[in-house]
Design an enzyme around this catalytic site. Structure first.
Site, PDB file in Angstrom:
ATOM      1  N   LYS A   1       0.814  -1.214   0.000  1.00  0.00           N
ATOM      2  CA  LYS A   1       0.000   0.000   0.000  1.00  0.00           C
ATOM      3  C   LYS A   1       0.853   1.272   0.000  1.00  0.00           C
ATOM      4  O   LYS A   1       0.380   2.330  -0.385  1.00  0.00           O
ATOM      5  CB  LYS A   1      -0.980  -0.021   1.176  1.00  0.00           C
ATOM      6  CG  LYS A   1      -2.026  -1.122   0.986  1.00  0.00           C
ATOM      7  CD  LYS A   1      -3.124  -1.087   2.010  1.00  0.00           C
ATOM      8  CE  LYS A   1      -4.268  -2.013   1.634  1.00  0.00           C
ATOM      9  NZ  LYS A   1      -3.951  -3.448   1.825  1.00  0.00           N
TER      10      LYS A   1
HETATM   11  C1  LIG Z   1      -4.547  -4.517   1.195  1.00  0.00           C
HETATM   12  C2  LIG Z   1      -3.784  -5.774   1.071  1.00  0.00           C
HETATM   13  C3  LIG Z   1      -4.144  -6.778   0.137  1.00  0.00           C
HETATM   14  C4  LIG Z   1      -5.380  -6.667  -0.730  1.00  0.00           C
HETATM   15  O1  LIG Z   1      -5.241  -5.689  -1.733  1.00  0.00           O
HETATM   16  P1  LIG Z   1      -6.541  -5.197  -2.569  1.00  0.00           P
HETATM   17  O2  LIG Z   1      -6.049  -4.085  -3.430  1.00  0.00           O
HETATM   18  O3  LIG Z   1      -7.552  -4.749  -1.561  1.00  0.00           O
HETATM   19  O4  LIG Z   1      -7.020  -6.356  -3.352  1.00  0.00           O
HETATM   20  C5  LIG Z   1      -3.326  -7.893   0.033  1.00  0.00           C
HETATM   21  N1  LIG Z   1      -2.229  -8.044   0.817  1.00  0.00           N
HETATM   22  C6  LIG Z   1      -1.864  -7.114   1.722  1.00  0.00           C
HETATM   23  C7  LIG Z   1      -0.660  -7.355   2.565  1.00  0.00           C
HETATM   24  C8  LIG Z   1      -2.618  -5.950   1.884  1.00  0.00           C
HETATM   25  O5  LIG Z   1      -2.239  -5.028   2.797  1.00  0.00           O
END
Ligand SMILES: *Cc1c(COP(=O)(O)O)cnc(C)c1O
Length: 470
Positions: free
Chosen positions: A112
């Protein structure tokens, strides 16, 4: 570039407004009016570019008319200077034809950061230019909160409030948020679960009058800037692996809200030679049921060891549906379809749209036991300790590569978090204890600051008013 709502009953917006707006007034999500296209020759020219240069080239079309080239380059450079690996998104080989794309070298150890470092700098630029102050309010089940705080804390014109469920995030996750002691950052531990936090945020969005004229901005993946930033690493990985017109690549993406894998879909639409996009889910398998059986129906939420993928309904899925319905010239149906889904909890997708989706996507659901087994197996084979979200993707990759959907191409699994964020998932597994990287090694010694609040809308509004700068 103009942006339009997936439900087509909201005004088209320019780039700046789309970043500040969040959800469209008709309940839809904003998407660009068209996508830039890159042919084989153009993509080959990208091969020598650094991550930051590539970011500029593949995304500049989305900001045309809003940000000049020089400023945009500066925003990009600033957004990736806090990554601890020079390659930003390095690849690691796991086995013959199978690679990991490590997306956890940002300041909070989850993918993120790729989007939220960028969004923070983007907001800083837009707000300074407009001389506008905003309030960022977000709910987190763990990873979004710290990434949003680290992304936006230097944004002078933003007050940031992050709601997390009290005693329901891991200690590393909590400390990553609460050890940021900054004048414009407030961590609120809500006496409730993640759904309660999200419901509070939604209600505050619906009526922002308590903010005295300031705008409330979303940092979850309904914000277009997050999707846009995630496009880049798909190109980057494919270029490193020599993708070309006769050399396709498949990507396997651990999925919750469908933001990450939707970015991969856009990259395919933009011209990159992607064979399959594999949607990897945990026991919360609405997307797997859909791709395999055209069953998109809401079910109860399961607790898993990959908590960032614990969702009942994937908000960005609507963006994919819009694209697919538009291809069938029937996008005018989508508004009603989504409203019906919100009412009854089941989506009535046209057979043709479903068929088209199932030709591009494959999907596998991986339970906790299989996830732990995969962590163990990869540790034995490569001395690599995967985080549970990444392990879901790697387990799905193996299923994919053993299936008839696989055509012998190179496969890239997205590694979305560092294992040191989820030490609890290794309980009882004979693998070495994960270490936080040096820049976080004192995390457990850092002072924390947060306030525990009741799951109550009126009290929440008062607390936020209280901490807001004029
Ligand atoms: C947020 C997150 C996901 C999921 O990502 P999306 O874009 O919501 O599909 C997967 N793995 C981790 C570690 C995350 O923080």
């Amino acid at each position: 570039m103009k942006y339009i709502s997936t439900r087509q009953a909201a005004p088209a917006l320019n780039f700046e407004d789309v970043i500040l707006q969040g959800l469209a007034v008709d309940g839809g999500l904003y998407v660009p009016e068209f996508l830039p296209q890159f042919d084989e020759k153009k993509i080959a020219q990208f091969r020598k570019l650094s991550y930051q240069e590539l970011f500029f080239e593949v995304t500049k079309h989305f900001v045309v008319g809003a940000i000049d080239d020089d400023t945009y380059r500066k925003i990009i450079d600033k957004s990736y200077k806090n990554f601890s690996h020079q390659a930003i998104a390095p690849l690691k080989q796991l086995s013959h034809n199978h690679f990991l794309l490590e997306l956890f070298h940002g300041p909070t150890l989850a993918f993120k950061d790729f989007a939220l470092q960028f969004l923070g700098n983007l907001l800083d630029h837009i707000l300074a230019k407009r001389n506008e102050k905003i309030v960022i309010i977000g709910a987190t089940s763990g990873d979004t909160g710290s990434a949003a705080i680290y992304g936006c804390m230097n944004c002078e014109n933003a007050d940031i409030f992050i709601l997390h469920p009290h005693n329901r995030v891991s200690e590393v996750q909590r400390r990553q948020m609460t050890s940021v002691i900054a004048d414009n950052v407030t961590n609120l531990a809500v006496e409730g679960n993640f759904d309660d936090c999200q419901a509070l945020v939604k209600q505050m969005f619906a009526d922002q009058s308590f903010l005295n004229g300031k705008r409330m901005v979303a940092v979850n993946s309904i914000n277009w800037a997050r999707i846009m930033a995630q496009i880049v690493y798909y190109f980057y990985a494919a270029l490193q692996l020599g993708s070309s017109i006769d050399r396709a690549i498949s990507f396997v993406v651990p999925t919750g809200n469908f933001g990450n894998v939707y970015a991969g879909f856009l990259v395919k639409r933009m011209g990159l030679n992607i064979a399959k996009l594999v949607v990897a889910t945990n026991a919360n398998d609405i997307l797997t049921r859909f791709v395999n059986n055209n069953d998109y129906s809401r079910q109860s939420l399961h607790d898993t060891i990959s908590p960032s993928m614990n969702i009942q309904v994937s908000s960005n899925f609507e963006r994919l549906l819009f694209d697919m319905y538009k291809n069938n010239k029937s996008e005018s149906k989508l508004g009603n379809l989504m409203r019906e889904f919100e009412k009854v909890g089941k989506l009535d997708t046209s057979a043709e749209v479903w068929k088209n989706i199932s030709q591009i996507f494959c999907s596998y659901s991986v339970d906790d036991l299989a996830t732990k087994n995969k962590i163990l197996q990869v540790y034995k084979n490569c001395q690599e300790v995967l985080d549970p979200h990444t392990a879901v993707a790697v387990a799905a990759s193996d299923l994919f590569m053993a299936s008839e959907n696989y055509g012998g191409e190179m496969v890239v699994s997205l590694a979305t978090a560092h294992i040191a964020k989820f030490p609890e998932s290794l309980e009882n597994l004979p693998v070495s204890k994960p270490q936080l990287p040096p820049f976080l090694s004192d995390l457990f010694l850092r002072k924390e600051k947060y306030q525990v609040v009741k799951n109550d809308l009126e009290q929440m509004k008062k607390v936020i008013q209280n901490f807001c700068h004029p």
